[in-house]
Enzyme design. Structure first.
Site, PDB file in Angstrom:
ATOM      1  N   LYS A 119     -39.465  87.197 -10.200  1.00 53.06           N
ATOM      2  CA  LYS A 119     -39.139  86.673 -11.654  1.00 53.06           C
ATOM      3  C   LYS A 119     -40.308  86.296 -12.234  1.00 53.06           C
ATOM      4  CE  LYS A 119     -36.412  82.789 -13.316  1.00 53.06           C
ATOM      5  NZ  LYS A 119     -37.410  81.991 -14.061  1.00 53.06           N
ATOM      6  N   LYS A 285     -29.904  90.138  -7.961  1.00 52.31           N
ATOM      7  CA  LYS A 285     -28.847  90.512  -8.630  1.00 52.31           C
ATOM      8  C   LYS A 285     -27.722  91.232  -7.919  1.00 52.31           C
ATOM      9  CE  LYS A 285     -31.428  90.698 -12.795  1.00 52.31           C
ATOM     10  NZ  LYS A 285     -32.276  91.481 -13.720  1.00 52.31           N
TER      11      LYS A 285
HETATM   12  S1  IVH Z   1     -31.999  88.424 -15.635  1.00 52.96           S
HETATM   13  C1  IVH Z   1     -28.167  86.679 -16.533  1.00 52.96           C
HETATM   14  N1  IVH Z   1     -33.979  89.272 -14.454  1.00 52.96           N
HETATM   15  O1  IVH Z   1     -35.329  83.971 -15.955  1.00 52.96           O
HETATM   16  C2  IVH Z   1     -29.424  87.157 -16.104  1.00 52.96           C
HETATM   17  N2  IVH Z   1     -34.075  87.411 -15.480  1.00 52.96           N
HETATM   18  O2  IVH Z   1     -33.328  81.719 -15.760  1.00 52.96           O
HETATM   19  C3  IVH Z   1     -30.457  86.558 -16.616  1.00 52.96           C
HETATM   20  N3  IVH Z   1     -36.360  86.162 -15.593  1.00 52.96           N
HETATM   21  O3  IVH Z   1     -34.038  83.786 -18.955  1.00 52.96           O
HETATM   22  C4  IVH Z   1     -31.538  87.429 -16.778  1.00 52.96           C
HETATM   23  N4  IVH Z   1     -37.526  87.713 -14.440  1.00 52.96           N
HETATM   24  O4  IVH Z   1     -36.506  84.755 -18.797  1.00 52.96           O
HETATM   25  C5  IVH Z   1     -33.318  88.327 -15.167  1.00 52.96           C
HETATM   26  N5  IVH Z   1     -35.959  90.444 -13.200  1.00 52.96           N
HETATM   27  C6  IVH Z   1     -35.254  89.460 -13.940  1.00 52.96           C
HETATM   28  C7  IVH Z   1     -35.975  88.326 -14.404  1.00 52.96           C
HETATM   29  C8  IVH Z   1     -35.390  87.289 -15.229  1.00 52.96           C
HETATM   30  C9  IVH Z   1     -37.524  86.786 -15.193  1.00 52.96           C
HETATM   31  C10 IVH Z   1     -36.082  85.113 -16.373  1.00 52.96           C
HETATM   32  C11 IVH Z   1     -35.546  85.283 -17.991  1.00 52.96           C
HETATM   33  C12 IVH Z   1     -34.402  84.406 -18.008  1.00 52.96           C
HETATM   34  C13 IVH Z   1     -34.566  83.574 -16.798  1.00 52.96           C
HETATM   35  C14 IVH Z   1     -33.238  82.962 -16.210  1.00 52.96           C
END
Ligand code: IVH
Length: 676
Positions: A119, A285
């Site tokens: 992340k 995920k």
């Molecule tokens: S998926 C519904 N994938 O994390 C799914 N988010 O707290 C939401 N982020 O606002 C996004 N790496 O800024 C996803 N591989 C990743 C991510 C990611 C960083 C951040 C993104 C999002 C926050 C969620």
């Protein structure tokens, strides 16, 4: 110039800056060119430096970095940008998986497949592509409505502007993270608190030319609205993103089972220090898009994903070097210079190693990979060395046997109470002879609890030292103000202020005076006790007399360690010169207490043995509240010896011999009750 005029000039300049800012940031119609603008900012800063009474919320010193624009057009996301719920432990992950299996009504043996993605701690953005062309880019905003930052996003090289691939959906919102690499943040670290702020700040500039100056990166990981996508799994989607020309995280993985998630989590956490961008956890995920659809969302976050956060106050980094700092008492404190790392939003590049023993105990070496902890305001420190990462060529660290400041031998003292050698190694020079010690001593001399001289902070002491304006504490009262006035950042007014502040402190209380000398083991409380006992400053100046010195042993709270330290202080010639000179300059107020007329007034008490239901400290304060006083040795002066459990027989006998009244705890309490 008088104060009023200076203030007027300053506030006029501030008003002008507000106007310039508005035209530049909000109206995008700058009134002056960049050089002119910088000149105005500089003038304001130097005025503030010169006259410390000038302050304004709109001062350029208060506005850090670039001021983001408020004026971006708001646009609704076609599909909301959700956030993620967090997991912090293995247990949280087990529960997450259980809930999914229950929701899908599957059996316990059902194997859930995850896409595990580091992340990145940046700013998310949604890129709208129509027929392969990047048309609009939005910030996340509140998740429903974002800001149109298309022009700024277009400056990012990682964002493809035209995609020709045949299988690229006819319409799609590609979503991912905008961030800045640590090596680029290094250059901006005076302007922003951390890389995330730097990315956010530069992405929201009114003028895309400003965004362009900062090397922002983009990594793609999900999508919002789509028309025409022919993919069934998240890992396949990530693969496609690469083919379409987007960057994805090189550490993305497909995994099954909580145990494997944990293994990967630890592996990535260890790699964290080697990456050139900040990550704050791993996103899991459910890999299958079909299952994702079935699971749907709860409130603002999907049921099919979770963020497994790294501990907020730990980080892994590498020791680049070990610096040795010399303190006021000659103590050598090793400090690890580490590869800068973001821990809980703060960039850490130094960690204390405490003392020589700590380095030996943890076998810390230059080049080691280490776990660093930063908690609250405490100085970051090293928790452990990752021995698996240690390479053969890393040599054991040898603590310097000579002071890095003055070259004198360093020593470890023997502590007669603990019967052990001290953990701390010290410079053996006597004090002012070592440059670093001398500077620290002077900093202590002017510090808050000591002389508390307004406008003479640590940085200024260092500056004055470097300019040879001070060498010993008394030099403060004999500064060359003419020379100071000509220094950068000083003016007539600020010099006048300093002159006044120093003059004012020539009247000083006896206890502050003793404390300011920085005698080892004589902190503020002990200084107070000594002042109270000696009453007149002359008594202190004559303390080199052994008999007078040993008298101090009567003070409850002062022991041999303190007495020896005072003794050593008086053995040093420079200290005597400091005392002698200060005595001529200062007016030290005597510490004569005004006694209340309590029943215990003028009565002197001593305790032996353990008291029941009351601590020694409280007992002492009770006596003092009633104007009595306490000593710690039986002598003729003593009026009462209070005897608790398991008293020292010798003391009772000595008291009897001198005809001193001996009280049980209960009798003493009665006496107190009468007095109050
Ligand atoms: S998926 C519904 N994938 O994390 C799914 N988010 O707290 C939401 N982020 O606002 C996004 N790496 O800024 C996803 N591989 C990743 C991510 C990611 C960083 C951040 C993104 C999002 C926050 C969620």
């Amino acid at each position: 110039m008088d104060k009023k005029k200076i203030k007027k000039e300053y506030y006029n300049k501030i008003q002008n800056l507000i106007k310039l800012n508005k035209h530049y940031y909000e109206l995008s119609k700058p009134l002056v060119n960049d050089q002119e603008y910088d000149k105005i900012k500089k003038q304001l800063l130097s005025l503030e430096k010169k006259y410390n009474f000038l302050k304004s919320e709109d001062s350029p010193s208060k506005i850090v970095g670039f001021k983001p624009s408020k004026n971006f057009k708001k646009v609704f996301h076609r599909v909301s940008m959700l956030s993620l719920s967090n997991a912090f432990s293995e247990e949280d992950l087990i529960n997450f998986e259980k809930k999914i299996i229950n929701f899908l009504d599957e059996s316990k043996s059902f194997k859930v497949e995850y896409s595990a993605e580091p992340k990145i701690d940046g700013i998310s953005a949604s890129l709208i592509y129509k027929k392969g062309k990047f048309v609009t880019g939005l910030s996340r905003g509140d998740g429903k409505e974002g800001e149109d930052i298309t022009q700024n996003l277009k400056t990012i090289n990682d964002i493809p502007k035209n995609i020709l691939a045949k299988d690229f959906p006819i319409e799609i919102d590609i979503r991912g993270e905008v961030f800045i690499q640590n090596k680029d943040f290094e250059k901006l670290k005076n302007k922003f608190a951390n890389p995330r702020n730097a990315a956010s700040g530069s992405l929201r500039q009114k003028n895309p030319e400003d965004t362009k100056k900062i090397p922002l990166k983009f990594i793609a990981y999900t999508y919002g609205y789509e028309k025409g996508i022919k993919i069934n799994k998240q890992n396949e989607y990530l693969q496609k993103l690469n083919e379409w020309g987007f960057k994805t995280n090189p550490f993305n993985k497909t995994l099954q089972g909580v145990q494997n998630l944990m293994k990967n989590y630890y592996e990535i956490e260890k790699k964290r220090s080697e990456l050139d961008f900040d990550i704050d956890g791993i996103v899991y995920k459910i890999n299958s898009f079909e299952l994702q659809k079935r699971l749907g969302n709860v409130a603002n976050s999907p049921r099919w994903a979770i963020a497994h956060k790294f501990s907020a106050n730990n980080g892994v980094s590498k020791i680049l070097n070990i610096d040795i700092q010399v303190g006021r008492t000659g103590a050598l404190t090793p400090v690890a210079k580490i590869k800068p790392i973001n821990i809980g939003g703060v960039v850490v590049s130094n960690a204390t190693l405490h003392n020589e023993d700590e380095i030996v105990r943890k076998d810390i070496r230059i080049g080691d990979t280490v776990v660093v902890e930063r908690a609250g305001d405490v100085i970051p420190h090293i928790i452990k060395v990752d021995l698996k990462k240690r390479t053969k060529e890393l040599k054991k660290y040898i603590f310097p046997l000579n002071c890095p400041s003055c070259g004198a031998k360093t020593i470890k003292e023997y502590n007669s109470i603990t019967k052990k050698k001290d953990a701390i190694r010290r410079c053996s020079s006597e004090g002012y002879e070592c440059e670093k010690v001398a500077i620290e001593k002077i900093k202590h001399f002017v510090s808050k609890e000591a002389f508390n001289i307004d406008g003479l902070g640590k940085k200024i002491v260092e500056n004055f030292w470097n300019l040879k304006l001070i060498r010993l504490p008394q030099d403060i009262f004999n500064l060359n103000f003419k020379k100071i006035e000509s220094l950068d950042g000083w003016g007539r007014q600020s010099v006048a202020n300093l002159k006044y502040a120093i003059k004012e402190k020539q009247n000083i209380s006896f206890e502050r005076f003793i404390y300011s000398l920085g005698i080892r083991h004589i902190g503020f409380e002990n200084a107070k006790l000594i002042a109270k006992t000696l009453k007149f400053s002359e008594n202190f100046l004559n303390l080199s007399d052994e008999i007078k010195l040993n008298d101090l042993l009567n003070i409850d709270g002062i022991g041999e360690t303190q007495i020896n330290s005072v003794k050593n202080f008086f053995l040093n010639k420079t200290n005597l010169k400091v005392l002698n000179d200060l005595q001529k300059i200062l007016n030290i107020k005597n510490a004569i207490e005004i006694k209340k007329d309590g029943l215990l007034s003028n009565k002197i008490f001593m305790f032996t043995g353990k008291l029941n239901g009351i601590s020694r400290a409280e007992a002492k304060s009770l006596i003092e509240k009633n104007s009595g006083s306490i000593i710690s040795n039986v002598s003729k002066k003593l009026d009462y010896l209070i005897v608790g459990e398991k008293p020292t027989k010798r003391k009772i006998e000595a008291a009897k011999e001198l005809n001193i009244k001996i009280l049980k705890q209960s009798e003493w309490i009665k006496l107190l009750n009468k007095s109050s």
